[in-house]
Design an enzyme around this catalytic site. Structure first.
Site, PDB file in Angstrom:
ATOM      1  N   SER A 131       0.852  -1.194   0.000  1.00 51.57           N
ATOM      2  CA  SER A 131       0.000   0.000   0.000  1.00 51.57           C
ATOM      3  C   SER A 131       0.886   1.242   0.000  1.00 51.57           C
ATOM      4  CB  SER A 131      -0.860   0.018   1.268  1.00 51.57           C
ATOM      5  OG  SER A 131      -1.622   1.202   1.354  1.00 51.57           O
ATOM      6  N   TYR A 155      -2.345  -0.538  10.648  1.00 56.20           N
ATOM      7  CA  TYR A 155      -2.413  -0.913   9.221  1.00 56.20           C
ATOM      8  C   TYR A 155      -1.142  -0.454   8.496  1.00 56.20           C
ATOM      9  CZ  TYR A 155      -4.009  -1.304   4.400  1.00 56.20           C
ATOM     10  OH  TYR A 155      -4.100  -1.641   3.069  1.00 56.20           O
TER      11      TYR A 155
HETATM   12  O1  NJP Z   1     -10.224  -5.636  -0.221  1.00 56.67           O
HETATM   13  P1  NJP Z   1     -11.376  -6.745  -0.194  1.00 56.67           P
HETATM   14  P2  NJP Z   1      -9.135  -5.249  -1.328  1.00 56.67           P
HETATM   15  N1  NJP Z   1      -7.060 -15.356   4.647  1.00 56.67           N
HETATM   16  O2  NJP Z   1     -11.910  -6.679   1.187  1.00 56.67           O
HETATM   17  C1  NJP Z   1      -9.328 -11.887   1.703  1.00 56.67           C
HETATM   18  C2  NJP Z   1      -4.748  -3.879  -0.070  1.00 56.67           C
HETATM   19  N2  NJP Z   1      -5.074  -2.470  -0.288  1.00 56.67           N
HETATM   20  O3  NJP Z   1      -9.310  -5.970  -2.566  1.00 56.67           O
HETATM   21  O4  NJP Z   1     -11.216 -14.514   3.154  1.00 56.67           O
HETATM   22  C3  NJP Z   1      -7.316 -15.356   3.343  1.00 56.67           C
HETATM   23  O5  NJP Z   1     -12.299  -6.598  -1.329  1.00 56.67           O
HETATM   24  C4  NJP Z   1     -10.813 -11.673   1.538  1.00 56.67           C
HETATM   25  O6  NJP Z   1     -11.499 -12.899   1.324  1.00 56.67           O
HETATM   26  P3  NJP Z   1     -12.277 -13.747   2.449  1.00 56.67           P
HETATM   27  C5  NJP Z   1      -5.373  -4.496   1.169  1.00 56.67           C
HETATM   28  O7  NJP Z   1      -4.654  -4.172   2.331  1.00 56.67           O
HETATM   29  C6  NJP Z   1      -6.354  -2.076  -0.447  1.00 56.67           C
HETATM   30  O8  NJP Z   1      -9.100  -3.788  -1.366  1.00 56.67           O
HETATM   31  O9  NJP Z   1     -13.162 -14.633   1.641  1.00 56.67           O
HETATM   32  N3  NJP Z   1      -7.924 -14.368   2.699  1.00 56.67           N
HETATM   33  C7  NJP Z   1     -10.830 -10.911   0.228  1.00 56.67           C
HETATM   34  O10 NJP Z   1     -10.789 -11.799  -0.872  1.00 56.67           O
HETATM   35  C8  NJP Z   1      -5.274  -5.957   0.826  1.00 56.67           C
HETATM   36  O11 NJP Z   1      -4.017  -6.481   1.160  1.00 56.67           O
HETATM   37  C9  NJP Z   1      -6.638  -0.737  -0.621  1.00 56.67           C
HETATM   38  O12 NJP Z   1     -12.999 -12.771   3.325  1.00 56.67           O
HETATM   39  C10 NJP Z   1      -8.300 -13.313   3.419  1.00 56.67           C
HETATM   40  C11 NJP Z   1      -9.548 -10.117   0.244  1.00 56.67           C
HETATM   41  O13 NJP Z   1      -8.703 -10.681   1.260  1.00 56.67           O
HETATM   42  C12 NJP Z   1      -5.441  -5.972  -0.697  1.00 56.67           C
HETATM   43  O14 NJP Z   1      -5.264  -4.639  -1.139  1.00 56.67           O
HETATM   44  C13 NJP Z   1      -5.610   0.191  -0.651  1.00 56.67           C
HETATM   45  C14 NJP Z   1      -8.072 -13.209   4.790  1.00 56.67           C
HETATM   46  C15 NJP Z   1      -9.789  -8.653   0.588  1.00 56.67           C
HETATM   47  O15 NJP Z   1     -10.574  -8.109  -0.404  1.00 56.67           O
HETATM   48  C16 NJP Z   1      -6.782  -6.460  -1.191  1.00 56.67           C
HETATM   49  O16 NJP Z   1      -7.824  -5.719  -0.561  1.00 56.67           O
HETATM   50  C17 NJP Z   1      -4.310  -0.246  -0.470  1.00 56.67           C
HETATM   51  C18 NJP Z   1      -7.434 -14.298   5.407  1.00 56.67           C
HETATM   52  N4  NJP Z   1      -7.193 -14.315   6.725  1.00 56.67           N
HETATM   53  C19 NJP Z   1      -4.047  -1.584  -0.300  1.00 56.67           C
HETATM   54  N5  NJP Z   1      -8.547 -12.026   5.237  1.00 56.67           N
HETATM   55  C20 NJP Z   1      -8.025  -0.222  -0.787  1.00 56.67           C
HETATM   56  N6  NJP Z   1      -9.018  -1.062  -1.073  1.00 56.67           N
HETATM   57  O17 NJP Z   1      -8.208   0.995  -0.684  1.00 56.67           O
HETATM   58  C21 NJP Z   1      -9.050 -11.400   4.169  1.00 56.67           C
HETATM   59  O18 NJP Z   1      -3.337   0.652  -0.494  1.00 56.67           O
HETATM   60  N7  NJP Z   1      -8.906 -12.154   3.068  1.00 56.67           N
END
Ligand code: NJP
Length: 262
Positions: A142, A155
């Site tokens: 990020s 974070y």
């Molecule tokens: O968010 P979201 P993003 N084990 O909530 C999964 C970074 N980022 O696409 O497990 C395995 O739609 C969860 O799936 P589920 C952010 O920090 C974002 O934006 O089924 N999987 C879902 O598929 C992150 O690293 C922004 O609930 C786990 C996914 O993660 C990445 O982008 C800005 C899990 C999250 O999808 C993707 O986030 C930035 C686990 N323990 C960086 N916990 C932004 N959106 O603004 C969660 O700079 N997941």
């Protein structure tokens, strides 16, 4: 079909940036291996990929913070496919709050998923990449991993850790054909903010910078197979981050208040 025959493992593939990366790489001929906790969401995303690209994406239920589950799932994937070419460490979440109000169990959970999850997946796959002297690790960090802002102490710390980890790993692998790319987006319109910013205040304040997940995914897919150090988007925020790294004290006093968007 630049990625034909490639096996691309994506953590956190059930929504947002991860789901869009899967769609993009499938569109370029790769087989996405989709990891996340929600099997239901994975199934829906895989069906969409099949409808749009004709590719059968492979879903696996996994919580990346469980290192033994990581090991077992990667073994199953390798047994099935024989090889993995690309690892996209994307799973992660954020909680925005003032640190004196932070829940330390939640902080631990963030570190477990955002940092140790990345390390566990990388540690498991790296020997496979080293034997083949080939592979690409893309870590979704990020811009918060470069510039910390109020209400994101934990974070930001997790994402600084991912950037530092990736930088060291890149140097360790410098003499190999294994690439390490850090992806540093600004705000991206995904479910991320359902947890990070339930009030919607931050999303409103950064609306003009907000990226679509497709934009980030496009850049990630284009970087696969290239020795690219970092992807930093959007351009304007990256300029700000670079200036900040050069003149942190000046920027803290000049725009510190402006940076408080949460
Ligand atoms: O968010 P979201 P993003 N084990 O909530 C999964 C970074 N980022 O696409 O497990 C395995 O739609 C969860 O799936 P589920 C952010 O920090 C974002 O934006 O089924 N999987 C879902 O598929 C992150 O690293 C922004 O609930 C786990 C996914 O993660 C990445 O982008 C800005 C899990 C999250 O999808 C993707 O986030 C930035 C686990 N323990 C960086 N916990 C932004 N959106 O603004 C969660 O700079 N997941």
């Amino acid at each position: 079909m630049r990625l034909t025959g490639k096996h691309v493992v994506i953590t956190g593939a059930s929504s947002g940036i991860g789901a869009q990366i899967a769609l993009k790489v499938a569109g370029q001929g790769a087989t996405p291996v989709m990891l996340a906790r929600s099997e239901e969401k994975l199934t829906t995303v895989c069906e969409n990929i099949k409808n749009v690209t004709g590719v059968d994406a492979l879903p696996y239920k996994l919580d990346v913070s469980d290192a033994s589950a990581v090991s077992a799932v990667f073994d199953r994937v390798l047994d099935r496919l024989g090889t993995i070419d690309v690892l996209v460490n994307n799973a992660g979440f954020g909680v925005f709050d003032l640190f004196h109000e932070a829940d330390i169990d939640e902080a631990k959970r963030m570190l477990d998923v955002n940092v140790l999850g990345v390390m566990a997946c990388t540690r498991k796959l790296l020997p496979h990449f080293l034997v083949r002297n080939s592979g690409h690790i893309l870590n979704i960090a990020s811009l918060a991993g470069k510039v910390a802002t109020p209400k994101s102490a934990v974070y930001s710390a997790t994402k600084h850790a991912v950037v530092g980890f990736s930088n060291a790993l890149r140097l360790e692998l410098a003499g190999t054909n294994i690439y390490v790319t850090t992806v540093n987006p600004g705000p991206v319109e995904t479910h991320f903010f359902g947890i990070a910013d339930p009030s919607g205040e931050y999303v409103k304040n950064v609306a003009s910078f907000m990226l679509a997940p497709e934009q980030v995914a496009e850049k990630v897919a284009a970087a696969i197979g290239k020795r690219k150090r970092e992807i930093n988007v959007p351009f304007s925020m990256n300029v700000g981050a670079r200036l900040y790294q050069m003149f942190p004290s000046v920027l803290d006093s000049l725009v510190g208040k402006w940076m408080n968007k949460k």
